[in-house]
Design an enzyme around this catalytic site. Structure first.
Site, PDB file in Angstrom:
ATOM      1  CB  ALA A 136      -0.689  -0.258   1.204  1.00 43.36           C
ATOM      2  N   GLY A 191       0.148  -5.244   0.869  1.00 45.35           N
ATOM      3  CA  GLY A 191      -0.765  -4.695   0.460  1.00 45.35           C
ATOM      4  C   GLY A 191      -0.238  -5.255  -0.967  1.00 45.35           C
ATOM      5  CD  GLU A 211      -2.327  -7.235   2.970  1.00 46.59           C
ATOM      6  OE1 GLU A 211      -1.412  -6.260   2.311  1.00 46.59           O
ATOM      7  OE2 GLU A 211      -2.775  -7.748   3.975  1.00 46.59           O
ATOM      8  CD  GLU A 225       2.160  -5.069   5.522  1.00 42.95           C
ATOM      9  OE1 GLU A 225       2.575  -6.820   5.687  1.00 42.95           O
ATOM     10  OE2 GLU A 225       1.352  -5.554   4.850  1.00 42.95           O
TER      11      GLU A 225
HETATM   12  N1  CAA Z   1       4.245   3.044  -0.595  1.00 46.25           N
HETATM   13  C1  CAA Z   1       4.472   4.206  -1.562  1.00 46.25           C
HETATM   14  N2  CAA Z   1       6.493   4.319  -1.957  1.00 46.25           N
HETATM   15  C2  CAA Z   1       6.724   3.734  -2.096  1.00 46.25           C
HETATM   16  C3  CAA Z   1       6.258   2.304  -1.602  1.00 46.25           C
HETATM   17  C4  CAA Z   1       5.044   1.957  -0.845  1.00 46.25           C
HETATM   18  N3  CAA Z   1       4.776   0.940  -0.004  1.00 46.25           N
HETATM   19  N4  CAA Z   1       7.449   1.121  -1.815  1.00 46.25           N
HETATM   20  C5  CAA Z   1       8.503   1.891  -2.723  1.00 46.25           C
HETATM   21  N5  CAA Z   1       7.638   3.154  -2.660  1.00 46.25           N
HETATM   22  C6  CAA Z   1       9.295   4.316  -3.083  1.00 46.25           C
HETATM   23  C7  CAA Z   1       9.698   4.462  -2.675  1.00 46.25           C
HETATM   24  O1  CAA Z   1       9.400   5.294  -1.471  1.00 46.25           O
HETATM   25  C8  CAA Z   1      11.159   4.924  -3.741  1.00 46.25           C
HETATM   26  O2  CAA Z   1       9.853   6.227  -3.851  1.00 46.25           O
HETATM   27  P1  CAA Z   1      11.157   7.900  -4.050  1.00 46.25           P
HETATM   28  O3  CAA Z   1      11.995   7.302  -5.076  1.00 46.25           O
HETATM   29  O4  CAA Z   1      10.778   8.601  -4.433  1.00 46.25           O
HETATM   30  O5  CAA Z   1      12.137   7.296  -2.573  1.00 46.25           O
HETATM   31  C9  CAA Z   1      10.698   3.930  -4.842  1.00 46.25           C
HETATM   32  O6  CAA Z   1       9.731   3.786  -4.327  1.00 46.25           O
HETATM   33  C10 CAA Z   1      11.964   3.160  -5.297  1.00 46.25           C
HETATM   34  O7  CAA Z   1      12.106   2.572  -3.891  1.00 46.25           O
HETATM   35  P2  CAA Z   1      13.448   2.352  -2.893  1.00 46.25           P
HETATM   36  O8  CAA Z   1      14.279   3.112  -3.473  1.00 46.25           O
HETATM   37  O9  CAA Z   1      13.090   2.301  -1.360  1.00 46.25           O
HETATM   38  O10 CAA Z   1      14.158   1.277  -4.042  1.00 46.25           O
HETATM   39  P3  CAA Z   1      15.118   0.113  -3.262  1.00 46.25           P
HETATM   40  O11 CAA Z   1      14.655  -1.249  -4.423  1.00 46.25           O
HETATM   41  O12 CAA Z   1      16.376   0.967  -2.229  1.00 46.25           O
HETATM   42  O13 CAA Z   1      13.861  -1.106  -1.655  1.00 46.25           O
HETATM   43  C11 CAA Z   1      11.204  -2.176  -1.204  1.00 46.25           C
HETATM   44  C12 CAA Z   1      12.099  -1.203  -2.635  1.00 46.25           C
HETATM   45  C13 CAA Z   1      12.599  -3.294  -0.315  1.00 46.25           C
HETATM   46  C14 CAA Z   1      10.517  -2.823  -1.884  1.00 46.25           C
HETATM   47  C15 CAA Z   1      11.773  -0.794  -0.451  1.00 46.25           C
HETATM   48  O14 CAA Z   1      10.799   0.270  -1.499  1.00 46.25           O
HETATM   49  C16 CAA Z   1      11.013  -0.819   0.910  1.00 46.25           C
HETATM   50  O15 CAA Z   1      10.933  -2.103   1.836  1.00 46.25           O
HETATM   51  N6  CAA Z   1       9.392  -0.906   0.230  1.00 46.25           N
HETATM   52  C17 CAA Z   1       8.496  -0.664   1.635  1.00 46.25           C
HETATM   53  C18 CAA Z   1       7.420  -2.074   1.442  1.00 46.25           C
HETATM   54  C19 CAA Z   1       6.469  -2.378   2.652  1.00 46.25           C
HETATM   55  O16 CAA Z   1       6.932  -1.876   3.567  1.00 46.25           O
HETATM   56  N7  CAA Z   1       5.217  -2.243   2.248  1.00 46.25           N
HETATM   57  C20 CAA Z   1       4.580  -2.845   3.052  1.00 46.25           C
HETATM   58  C21 CAA Z   1       3.009  -1.379   2.662  1.00 46.25           C
HETATM   59  S1  CAA Z   1       1.609  -1.434   4.172  1.00 46.25           S
HETATM   60  C22 CAA Z   1       0.728  -2.028   3.426  1.00 46.25           C
HETATM   61  O17 CAA Z   1       0.871  -2.863   2.426  1.00 46.25           O
HETATM   62  C23 CAA Z   1      -0.059  -2.243   4.211  1.00 46.25           C
HETATM   63  C24 CAA Z   1      -1.268  -3.147   3.927  1.00 46.25           C
HETATM   64  O18 CAA Z   1      -1.699  -4.940   4.464  1.00 46.25           O
HETATM   65  C25 CAA Z   1      -2.746  -3.088   2.717  1.00 46.25           C
END
Ligand code: CAA
Length: 258
Positions: A65, A109, A112, A132
């Site tokens: 998400a 998400g 999911e 999460e």
């Molecule tokens: N939401 C918003 N933006 C996201 C994102 C997310 N879930 N995941 C990645 N991005 C964005 C980053 O902010 C980044 O944007 P900027 O360049 O503007 O800073 C861009 O995508 C590239 O990401 P990274 O620079 O972090 O890329 P990476 O290769 O170094 O890492 C990753 C990749 C491990 C997937 C890392 O991006 C990450 O950990 N992302 C978040 C994963 C996460 O926590 N997901 C759960 C979300 S909560 C949820 O989903 C709730 C639910 O159950 C409904």
């Protein structure tokens, strides 16, 4: 319809929906979830579509998400908008099969969403996770529920409590995905599987989807009864007559029921 965050192509009775927010690793914001719901509803109603494939990019199916969009929301905000309920319900209402073709990150998400589809084909670089917990929340679209039914309590607990990722090999071994293919072959393989489904009796396909999904919602005894009644009902179709006649006559069936 023009979409901003997804693309849709329809070919050979298969709708290919690509999540397309590359700058955010296809993070699921409200615009994307709204467009995905609309595209799925339209595909379900379109006679030129018999099977749907949802995919992302080679790097990310969806990294979860959209954290930027969620970060400032209050409890009242998410409760009032019933965050994620609408799009999830829209996916579950689709009666045609939906295959998730997952390469790269399928996190939070994203994982999911893949699990809400009917089955998952993974690329060898796929990574599934429910991180999460690292954000001070828990999964909200089935990561504690569907994942547990797919892989069992121990692995689901491990992933939800530690946020660790599961690679494609472990995902296949654990029953989360149906097959693993090289990343370059992911979409062609998913499309070929979808075309194979599109050649079957479409009424039988919908009955099979409904019956398998019912097994998640009910007791074994009720599920078996539900399956048997659907099985019986298919004897009212022309496709049952055609399918069995074709087998006996050693020819390919020509299914016509929709
Ligand atoms: N939401 C918003 N933006 C996201 C994102 C997310 N879930 N995941 C990645 N991005 C964005 C980053 O902010 C980044 O944007 P900027 O360049 O503007 O800073 C861009 O995508 C590239 O990401 P990274 O620079 O972090 O890329 P990476 O290769 O170094 O890492 C990753 C990749 C491990 C997937 C890392 O991006 C990450 O950990 N992302 C978040 C994963 C996460 O926590 N997901 C759960 C979300 S909560 C949820 O989903 C709730 C639910 O159950 C409904």
């Amino acid at each position: 319809m023009g979409y901003h965050t997804i693309t849709v192509e329809i070919d050979d009775y298969v709708a290919l929906i690509r999540l397309n927010r590359p700058d955010a690793l296809n993070a699921l914001n409200s615009e994307l979830l709204g467009e995905l719901s609309t595209a799925l509803t339209e595909a379900d109603a379109n006679d030129k579509v018999r099977c749907i494939v949802i995919t992302g990019s080679d790097k990310a199916f969806a990294a979860g998400a959209d954290i930027k969009e969620m970060s400032q929301k209050s409890y009242v905000d998410v409760f009032e908008e019933d965050l994620f309920t609408g799009p999830t319900e829209a996916i579950l209402r689709v009666r045609k099969p939906i295959i998730a073709a997952v390469a790269g990150y399928a996190l939070g998400g994203g994982a999911e969403l893949a699990m809400t589809c009917d089955f998952i084909i993974a690329a060898d670089n796929a990574k599934f996770g429910q991180p999460e917990i690292n954000l001070g929340v828990i999964a909200g679209i089935g990561g504690t529920q569907r994942l547990t039914r797919f892989v069992g309590k121990s692995k689901a607990m491990d992933m939800n409590l530690t946020g660790r990722f599961m690679d494609a090999e472990e995902a296949e071994r654990s029953g989360l995905v149906s097959r693993v293919v090289p990343v370059a072959k992911l979409v062609p393989e998913a499309m070929s599987v979808a075309r194979k489904i599109a050649e079957k009796s479409q009424i039988a396909v919908k009955a099979a989807k409904e019956a398998v999904n019912r097994s998640y919602e009910t007791t074994l005894r009720e599920g078996l009864q539900y399956e048997r009644r659907l099985f019986h009902s298919l004897f009212a179709t022309d496709d049952q007559k055609e399918g069995m006649a074709a087998f006996l006559e050693k020819r390919e069936p020509q299914f016509r029921d929709r």
